[in-house]
Design a protein around this motif. Structure first.
Motif, PDB file in Angstrom:
ATOM      1  N   SER A  75      58.325  -1.344  12.199  1.00  0.00           N
ATOM      2  CA  SER A  75      57.557  -2.761  11.790  1.00  0.00           C
ATOM      3  C   SER A  75      56.739  -3.436  12.894  1.00  0.00           C
ATOM      4  CB  SER A  75      58.735  -3.641  11.034  1.00  0.00           C
ATOM      5  OG  SER A  75      59.106  -3.233   9.830  1.00  0.00           O
ATOM      6  N   GLN A  76      57.688  -3.403  13.913  1.00  0.00           N
ATOM      7  CA  GLN A  76      56.874  -4.018  15.249  1.00  0.00           C
ATOM      8  C   GLN A  76      55.797  -3.240  15.633  1.00  0.00           C
ATOM      9  OE1 GLN A  76      59.727  -5.274  18.432  1.00  0.00           O
ATOM     10  NE2 GLN A  76      61.579  -5.020  16.842  1.00  0.00           N
ATOM     11  N   GLN A  77      55.976  -1.892  15.549  1.00  0.00           N
ATOM     12  CA  GLN A  77      54.818  -1.175  16.245  1.00  0.00           C
ATOM     13  C   GLN A  77      53.433  -1.538  15.297  1.00  0.00           C
ATOM     14  OE1 GLN A  77      55.780  -0.605  19.271  1.00  0.00           O
ATOM     15  NE2 GLN A  77      54.632   1.235  19.048  1.00  0.00           N
ATOM     16  N   PHE A  78      53.623  -1.501  13.856  1.00  0.00           N
ATOM     17  CA  PHE A  78      52.388  -1.258  13.082  1.00  0.00           C
ATOM     18  C   PHE A  78      52.565  -2.579  12.371  1.00  0.00           C
ATOM     19  CE2 PHE A  78      54.192   3.104  13.579  1.00  0.00           C
ATOM     20  CZ  PHE A  78      52.973   3.713  14.201  1.00  0.00           C
ATOM     21  N   GLY A  79      53.053  -3.579  12.407  1.00  0.00           N
ATOM     22  CA  GLY A  79      52.919  -4.927  11.553  1.00  0.00           C
ATOM     23  C   GLY A  79      53.614  -4.641  10.212  1.00  0.00           C
ATOM     24  N   ARG A  80      54.430  -5.595   9.791  1.00  0.00           N
ATOM     25  CA  ARG A  80      55.451  -5.466   8.473  1.00  0.00           C
ATOM     26  C   ARG A  80      54.616  -5.019   7.418  1.00  0.00           C
ATOM     27  NH1 ARG A  80      59.081  -8.995   7.609  1.00  0.00           N
ATOM     28  NH2 ARG A  80      59.753  -8.346   9.778  1.00  0.00           N
ATOM     29  N   THR A  81      53.360  -5.706   7.270  1.00  0.00           N
ATOM     30  CA  THR A  81      52.771  -5.537   5.970  1.00  0.00           C
ATOM     31  C   THR A  81      52.154  -4.162   5.917  1.00  0.00           C
ATOM     32  OG1 THR A  81      52.256  -7.723   5.886  1.00  0.00           O
ATOM     33  CG2 THR A  81      50.762  -6.385   4.470  1.00  0.00           C
ATOM     34  N   ASN A  82      51.581  -3.979   7.073  1.00  0.00           N
ATOM     35  CA  ASN A  82      51.095  -2.231   6.968  1.00  0.00           C
ATOM     36  C   ASN A  82      52.174  -1.315   6.886  1.00  0.00           C
ATOM     37  OD1 ASN A  82      48.479  -3.734   7.543  1.00  0.00           O
ATOM     38  ND2 ASN A  82      48.856  -3.286   9.915  1.00  0.00           N
ATOM     39  N   TYR A  83      53.095  -1.404   7.602  1.00  0.00           N
ATOM     40  CA  TYR A  83      54.173  -0.699   7.528  1.00  0.00           C
ATOM     41  C   TYR A  83      54.872  -0.369   5.994  1.00  0.00           C
ATOM     42  CZ  TYR A  83      58.734   1.772   8.482  1.00  0.00           C
ATOM     43  OH  TYR A  83      59.837   2.704   8.360  1.00  0.00           O
ATOM     44  N   PHE A  84      55.258  -1.694   5.528  1.00  0.00           N
ATOM     45  CA  PHE A  84      55.548  -1.630   4.049  1.00  0.00           C
ATOM     46  C   PHE A  84      54.570  -0.970   2.975  1.00  0.00           C
ATOM     47  CE2 PHE A  84      57.144  -3.586   0.111  1.00  0.00           C
ATOM     48  CZ  PHE A  84      58.511  -3.346   0.092  1.00  0.00           C
ATOM     49  N   ALA A  85      53.373  -1.187   3.310  1.00  0.00           N
ATOM     50  CA  ALA A  85      52.548  -0.607   2.402  1.00  0.00           C
ATOM     51  C   ALA A  85      52.434   0.634   2.489  1.00  0.00           C
ATOM     52  CB  ALA A  85      51.110  -1.385   2.535  1.00  0.00           C
ATOM     53  N   ALA A  86      52.131   1.245   3.834  1.00  0.00           N
ATOM     54  CA  ALA A  86      52.250   2.713   3.919  1.00  0.00           C
ATOM     55  C   ALA A  86      53.409   3.485   3.524  1.00  0.00           C
ATOM     56  CB  ALA A  86      52.232   3.005   5.514  1.00  0.00           C
ATOM     57  N   SER A  87      54.600   2.773   3.461  1.00  0.00           N
ATOM     58  CA  SER A  87      55.933   3.488   3.100  1.00  0.00           C
ATOM     59  C   SER A  87      55.995   3.618   1.511  1.00  0.00           C
ATOM     60  CB  SER A  87      57.209   2.764   3.274  1.00  0.00           C
ATOM     61  OG  SER A  87      57.313   2.512   4.973  1.00  0.00           O
ATOM     62  N   VAL A  88      55.418   2.560   0.881  1.00  0.00           N
ATOM     63  CA  VAL A  88      55.059   2.655  -0.517  1.00  0.00           C
ATOM     64  C   VAL A  88      54.148   3.607  -0.847  1.00  0.00           C
ATOM     65  CG1 VAL A  88      54.482   1.431  -2.771  1.00  0.00           C
ATOM     66  CG2 VAL A  88      55.537   0.288  -1.007  1.00  0.00           C
ATOM     67  N   ILE A  89      53.072   3.970  -0.266  1.00  0.00           N
ATOM     68  CA  ILE A  89      51.807   4.752  -0.636  1.00  0.00           C
ATOM     69  C   ILE A  89      52.524   6.082  -0.295  1.00  0.00           C
ATOM     70  CG2 ILE A  89      49.792   5.853   0.278  1.00  0.00           C
ATOM     71  CD1 ILE A  89      48.865   2.940   0.988  1.00  0.00           C
TER      72      ILE A  89
END
Length: 527
Positions: A75-89
């Motif tokens: 989350s710290q590396q990529f930003g919470r929103t980006n990481y969460f959205a990427a995980s869902v995708i």
């Protein structure tokens, strides 16, 4: 504090983000158990052996435990929103690919990728839900999140059973797709990312720590999932992976304690409440997944129920948990001792195990289970939210994300340990009980002779030859010994789980410290 408060949401935004995060956590957990009832159909349509098809479950579990401890750092590396959205995708695309698989190898690979996406959803959902509520309402936020964690394992089997009875196994994966698409869009539109410290340069990233973590938890999870099937330490592969897990774990701990930017911050475990919380998460995972594993096994193998029927048996108990969650959340907000609630929950779960041990017979029906399963729901209701809140209650800032990741990983590992140990224990105890029962079965005993003659006479009356009738009667007695020994093994399991919960009560009372500050779970991803 201003920066933390900027993540708090109100009104419709908070409702939308909460529903999105809960659904993502629920999807992940349901997918852990929903495939269990479909393994037979997958085996038939993909022409696989039982050993091969069980990898559909194992690959997902291994990916889960690898990614969970790394979520805070990612989350710290990529930003919470980006990481969460990427995980869902990743989870959604993998679900589509799983449903479309034409070979067992494809299904296992896509299932592993689905597990990588899914594991991230769990901890990040907890973090997001916690952040968007003001400090005084955070116990309620934990209640909402924990509801998904408890409900998921119970919903999987009946939902899977219904789909298998009426449709085909790919639909188990396809149902994730619409939810995943909606969750991705809502995440990108509504979820805010906290301000993080600068990203680590490639030279500062703990690559060795990441490698050791993957080797350790991947090997451990494989040993737990496959140990019983491969006859434990008589199998070279299991021995090699056990050694890998032990050495990997040792070097991983050493690396994380000496490296400047560790991928997992182990020092956070100096906190007493978190240490106790991690142990309790493990025990809860053991009890929750262990009992969810044994009850359907009992109803299907002994009572001859379908997967859907045995799954539905657990639903009223889950509704009790759902009913309890907001009540317990409110109690904690009003200052009721978390320590007291946890101790009460552990004791009630012990009573559930004790009474279940008492009602198991070959003739036990669904009605007999109703009230004991209500006790299970009550116990988990008192346990789940206070353990979540207590674990993180004395942590601050970015420690909270590490704490949430530890708790999540230990709950998963507790479930894996539970299922592995219980299945091994059942098969060992089964043999022991069988030999005990057979040793008491004296062929010269008048009662045994009368029973044998009665069965033989029944068979002859149905038109069987005397020699065939005698052989069938002996097989029936042997079958009844098998049923009895299996039931005795299940009874032993429940007593074992119950005692584990009971001896944890004094541990909680003695060691848990009361948090002096209001529980502030902000920015669990760390900054």
């Amino acid at each position: 504090m201003l920066e933390q408060n900027s993540l708090v949401e109100y009104g419709a935004r908070r409702v939308i983000i909460t529903i999105t995060a809960v659904f993502c956590a629920l999807l992940e957990i349901i997918d852990t158990t929903i495939v269990n009832v479909a393994l037979n159909d997958m085996k038939g349509s993909l022409g696989a052996t039982l050993n091969e098809v069980s990898w559909v479950v194992t690959a997902y579990a291994i990916a889960n435990v690898i990614i969970v401890p790394m979520t805070s750092w990612l989350s710290q590396q990529f930003g919470r929103t980006n990481y969460f959205a990427a995980s869902v995708i990743l989870f959604t695309v993998s679900s589509f690919l799983c449903g479309n698989s034409s070979t067992m190898s494809e299904l296992i690979i896509f299932r592993f990728l689905q597990g990588l996406g899914g594991g991230a959803l769990l901890v990040t959902s907890q973090t997001i839900i916690t952040e968007i509520y003001p400090v005084e309402k955070r116990p309620m936020a934990q209640a909402i999140y924990t509801l998904g964690i408890i409900v998921g394992p119970t919903l999987g089997p009946p939902l899977g059973g219904y789909i298998i009875d009426h449709y085909s196994w790919p639909l188990i994966f396809y149902i994730n797709i619409p939810v995943g698409i909606i969750a991705t869009l809502l995440t990108l539109m509504y979820v805010k990312s906290p301000k993080y410290a600068e990203k680590r340069k490639a030279s500062e990233v703990d690559w060795l720590g990441i490698g050791l973590l993957m080797a350790t938890v991947g090997s451990l999870q494989y040993v737990l999932e496959k140990g019983q099937e491969e006859d434990w330490f008589s199998n070279t592969g299991i021995v090699v992976l056990t050694v890998t897990a032990i050495l990997g774990g040792f070097f991983f701990i050493w690396r994380e304690l000496v490296f400047k930017y560790p991928v997992v911050e182990l020092r956070v475990l100096k906190n007493t409440n978190l240490r106790i919380g991690v142990i309790l998460s493990f025990i809860m995972g053991f009890g929750l997944y262990g009992s969810t594993f044994v009850v359907p096994l009992y109803t299907q193998s002994i009572l001859g129920w379908t997967a859907f029927q045995s799954g539905m048996l657990m639903v009223p108990s889950t509704l009790v948990v759902a009913f309890m969650m907001p009540i317990v959340g409110q109690m904690i907000q009003k200052g009721v001792s978390q320590k007291g609630l946890i101790a009460l929950g552990l004791f009630i779960f012990f009573l559930y195990c004790f009474f279940t041990h008492g009602i198991m017979t070959p003739a036990t029906g669904g009605d007999n289970f109703f009230w004991v399963l209500m006790l299970r729901g009550l116990g988990l209701g008192f346990l789940a939210v206070p353990v979540s809140v207590m674990s993180l209650s004395t942590l601050k800032g970015q420690q909270i994300g590490q704490g949430a990741a530890f708790s999540g990983m230990m709950r998963q590992l507790g479930g894996s340990f539970g299922v592995a140990m219980i299945s091994t224990y059942i098969s060992r105890q089964n043999m022991k009980h069988r030999s005990d029962l057979v040793s008491k079965l004296n062929i010269y005993d008048p009662n045994v002779q009368n029973r044998l003659q009665a069965l033989k006479a029944g068979m002859i009356a149905k038109g069987k030859a005397p020699n065939i009738a005698e052989k069938t009667a002996l097989q029936m007695i042997d079958g009844s010994i098998s049923v009895q020994s299996t039931i005795l093994s299940y009874m032993d399991v429940f007593i074992g789980i119950g005692i584990m919960f009971l001896i944890t009560v004094p541990l909680v009372i003695i060691f848990v410290k009361r948090s002096k500050n209001k529980v502030s779970l902000a920015d669990a991803g760390g900054h």
